[in-house]
Design a protein around this motif. Structure first.
Motif, PDB file in Angstrom:
ATOM      1  N   GLY A 288       0.792  -1.233   0.000  1.00 22.68           N
ATOM      2  CA  GLY A 288       0.000   0.000   0.000  1.00 22.68           C
ATOM      3  C   GLY A 288       0.818   1.273   0.000  1.00 22.68           C
ATOM      4  O   GLY A 288       0.430   2.267  -0.601  1.00 22.68           O
ATOM      5  N   LEU A 289       1.984   1.266   0.670  1.00 16.67           N
ATOM      6  CA  LEU A 289       2.815   2.466   0.737  1.00 16.67           C
ATOM      7  C   LEU A 289       3.983   2.410  -0.234  1.00 16.67           C
ATOM      8  O   LEU A 289       4.689   3.391  -0.411  1.00 16.67           O
ATOM      9  CB  LEU A 289       3.337   2.667   2.169  1.00 16.67           C
ATOM     10  N   GLY A 290       4.190   1.234  -0.839  1.00 19.35           N
ATOM     11  CA  GLY A 290       5.263   1.079  -1.814  1.00 19.35           C
ATOM     12  C   GLY A 290       4.729   0.794  -3.196  1.00 19.35           C
ATOM     13  O   GLY A 290       4.906   1.574  -4.132  1.00 19.35           O
ATOM     14  N   GLY A 291       4.046  -0.333  -3.349  1.00 22.79           N
ATOM     15  CA  GLY A 291       3.596  -0.774  -4.664  1.00 22.79           C
ATOM     16  C   GLY A 291       2.593   0.153  -5.330  1.00 22.79           C
ATOM     17  O   GLY A 291       2.738   0.493  -6.505  1.00 22.79           O
ATOM     18  N   VAL A 292       1.593   0.574  -4.608  1.00 28.85           N
ATOM     19  CA  VAL A 292       0.555   1.431  -5.200  1.00 28.85           C
ATOM     20  C   VAL A 292       1.112   2.825  -5.537  1.00 28.85           C
ATOM     21  O   VAL A 292       0.938   3.294  -6.661  1.00 28.85           O
ATOM     22  CB  VAL A 292      -0.708   1.484  -4.303  1.00 28.85           C
TER      23      VAL A 292
ATOM     24  N   VAL B  85      12.593   6.847  -7.326  1.00 32.46           N
ATOM     25  CA  VAL B  85      13.707   6.193  -6.626  1.00 32.46           C
ATOM     26  C   VAL B  85      13.460   6.167  -5.118  1.00 32.46           C
ATOM     27  O   VAL B  85      13.742   5.163  -4.451  1.00 32.46           O
ATOM     28  CB  VAL B  85      15.050   6.868  -6.983  1.00 32.46           C
ATOM     29  N   VAL B  86      12.907   7.242  -4.567  1.00 30.27           N
ATOM     30  CA  VAL B  86      12.603   7.266  -3.128  1.00 30.27           C
ATOM     31  C   VAL B  86      11.594   6.172  -2.780  1.00 30.27           C
ATOM     32  O   VAL B  86      11.785   5.409  -1.817  1.00 30.27           O
ATOM     33  CB  VAL B  86      12.079   8.661  -2.699  1.00 30.27           C
ATOM     34  N   VAL B  87      10.535   6.055  -3.554  1.00 26.59           N
ATOM     35  CA  VAL B  87       9.528   5.016  -3.290  1.00 26.59           C
ATOM     36  C   VAL B  87      10.122   3.632  -3.548  1.00 26.59           C
ATOM     37  O   VAL B  87       9.826   2.678  -2.827  1.00 26.59           O
ATOM     38  CB  VAL B  87       8.249   5.252  -4.120  1.00 26.59           C
ATOM     39  N   LEU B  88      10.988   3.509  -4.534  1.00 28.30           N
ATOM     40  CA  LEU B  88      11.660   2.235  -4.793  1.00 28.30           C
ATOM     41  C   LEU B  88      12.487   1.797  -3.584  1.00 28.30           C
ATOM     42  O   LEU B  88      12.409   0.641  -3.157  1.00 28.30           O
ATOM     43  CB  LEU B  88      12.559   2.343  -6.031  1.00 28.30           C
ATOM     44  N   VAL B  89      13.258   2.726  -3.024  1.00 30.50           N
ATOM     45  CA  VAL B  89      14.073   2.395  -1.845  1.00 30.50           C
ATOM     46  C   VAL B  89      13.177   1.967  -0.687  1.00 30.50           C
ATOM     47  O   VAL B  89      13.433   0.954  -0.025  1.00 30.50           O
ATOM     48  CB  VAL B  89      14.979   3.589  -1.450  1.00 30.50           C
ATOM     49  N   TYR B  90      12.109   2.722  -0.440  1.00 31.59           N
ATOM     50  CA  TYR B  90      11.175   2.335   0.628  1.00 31.59           C
ATOM     51  C   TYR B  90      10.609   0.935   0.373  1.00 31.59           C
ATOM     52  O   TYR B  90      10.552   0.106   1.286  1.00 31.59           O
ATOM     53  CB  TYR B  90      10.013   3.336   0.755  1.00 31.59           C
ATOM     54  N   THR B  91      10.197   0.672  -0.858  1.00 27.78           N
ATOM     55  CA  THR B  91       9.576  -0.614  -1.187  1.00 27.78           C
ATOM     56  C   THR B  91      10.557  -1.761  -0.995  1.00 27.78           C
ATOM     57  O   THR B  91      10.199  -2.805  -0.430  1.00 27.78           O
ATOM     58  CB  THR B  91       9.044  -0.597  -2.639  1.00 27.78           C
ATOM     59  N   VAL B  92      11.784  -1.584  -1.437  1.00 28.51           N
ATOM     60  CA  VAL B  92      12.799  -2.629  -1.267  1.00 28.51           C
ATOM     61  C   VAL B  92      13.056  -2.883   0.220  1.00 28.51           C
ATOM     62  O   VAL B  92      13.159  -4.039   0.657  1.00 28.51           O
ATOM     63  CB  VAL B  92      14.100  -2.260  -2.015  1.00 28.51           C
ATOM     64  N   VAL B  93      13.139  -1.820   1.005  1.00 28.63           N
ATOM     65  CA  VAL B  93      13.342  -1.975   2.450  1.00 28.63           C
ATOM     66  C   VAL B  93      12.150  -2.707   3.071  1.00 28.63           C
ATOM     67  O   VAL B  93      12.320  -3.629   3.884  1.00 28.63           O
ATOM     68  CB  VAL B  93      13.580  -0.607   3.126  1.00 28.63           C
ATOM     69  N   ALA B  94      10.933  -2.328   2.705  1.00 25.80           N
ATOM     70  CA  ALA B  94       9.734  -2.965   3.273  1.00 25.80           C
ATOM     71  C   ALA B  94       9.655  -4.438   2.888  1.00 25.80           C
ATOM     72  O   ALA B  94       9.326  -5.291   3.726  1.00 25.80           O
ATOM     73  CB  ALA B  94       8.475  -2.227   2.808  1.00 25.80           C
ATOM     74  N   ILE B  95       9.964  -4.759   1.649  1.00 26.00           N
ATOM     75  CA  ILE B  95       9.945  -6.157   1.217  1.00 26.00           C
ATOM     76  C   ILE B  95      11.049  -6.942   1.920  1.00 26.00           C
ATOM     77  O   ILE B  95      10.824  -8.074   2.375  1.00 26.00           O
ATOM     78  CB  ILE B  95      10.082  -6.259  -0.316  1.00 26.00           C
ATOM     79  N   SER B  96      12.235  -6.356   2.026  1.00 30.49           N
ATOM     80  CA  SER B  96      13.349  -7.026   2.710  1.00 30.49           C
ATOM     81  C   SER B  96      13.013  -7.273   4.176  1.00 30.49           C
ATOM     82  O   SER B  96      13.291  -8.349   4.717  1.00 30.49           O
ATOM     83  CB  SER B  96      14.627  -6.194   2.593  1.00 30.49           C
ATOM     84  N   TYR B  97      12.419  -6.282   4.813  1.00 30.99           N
ATOM     85  CA  TYR B  97      11.991  -6.449   6.211  1.00 30.99           C
ATOM     86  C   TYR B  97      11.036  -7.637   6.335  1.00 30.99           C
ATOM     87  O   TYR B  97      11.224  -8.505   7.179  1.00 30.99           O
ATOM     88  CB  TYR B  97      11.326  -5.168   6.706  1.00 30.99           C
ATOM     89  N   ASP B  98      10.038  -7.679   5.480  1.00 28.45           N
ATOM     90  CA  ASP B  98       9.062  -8.769   5.508  1.00 28.45           C
ATOM     91  C   ASP B  98       9.753 -10.123   5.290  1.00 28.45           C
ATOM     92  O   ASP B  98       9.510 -11.078   6.023  1.00 28.45           O
ATOM     93  CB  ASP B  98       7.990  -8.534   4.444  1.00 28.45           C
TER      94      ASP B  98
END
Length: 168
Positions: free
Chosen positions: A91-95, A118-131
């Motif tokens: 919701g905060l990365g992919g969308v 790029v900012v949203v990409l970094v957040y999304t990668v961090v969120a996916i990695s965390y999961d």
């Protein structure tokens, strides 16, 4: 039972299906837009969009299979913290990523959207990695890991193809 509790298990599924649905809608609504470079003859779409479609289908299938896997009484239920982490990644990365990529695709100067992407990409990668590292690394079996790989690598490949379309 409140409406929120009734629909809570479906939030991640809905968020998973939003980008592919919106991508199809983008192509349909803006088919006459010259920036999309849609052709009149087969294959109609630039090769990058064909890759987006194929890789996105693999990713969506992996996500739906993983979602369904966890709804079976035979398999591990997802704890609330993990559901929240997945919903945050989607919701905060992919969308938002989809919205930014769509705006860059249609904009006359797509580089204006590069830093937010790029900012949203970094957040999304961090969120996916965390999961993946916090919740999945030790407890997932081969079937569930396959679903996760389909989702992560399918989305990554689709994103790279779309990014190539916009910026190359």
């Amino acid at each position: 039972m409140s409406v929120v509790k009734l629909f809570r298990p479906y939030v991640s599924l809905v968020l998973l299906l939003v980008p592919p649905g919106l991508f199809g809608l983008l192509l349909l609504l803006f088919q006459d837009n010259a920036r999309l470079r849609l052709g009149g003859g087969f294959p109609y779409l630039p090769w990058q969009f064909l890759v987006v479609g194929a890789a996105g289908t693999v990713a969506t299938l992996g996500g739906v299979l993983d979602w369904r896997y966890h709804r079976s009484p035979l398999h591990l239920k997802i704890p609330k913290k993990e559901r929240d982490a997945e919903a945050a990644a989607l919701g905060l990365g992919g969308v938002p990523m989809f919205v930014l990529m769509g705006l860059a695709t249609l904009h006359g100067n797509p580089t204006a959207w590069l830093i937010p992407i790029v900012v949203v990409l970094v957040y999304t990668v961090v969120a996916i990695s965390y999961d993946e590292f916090v919740f999945h690394r030790k407890r997932c079996g081969p079937v569930e890991n396959t679903y996760h790989r389909m989702l992560v690598f399918g989305n990554g490949t689709a994103w790279l193809a779309w990014f190539h379309f916009i910026y190359c």
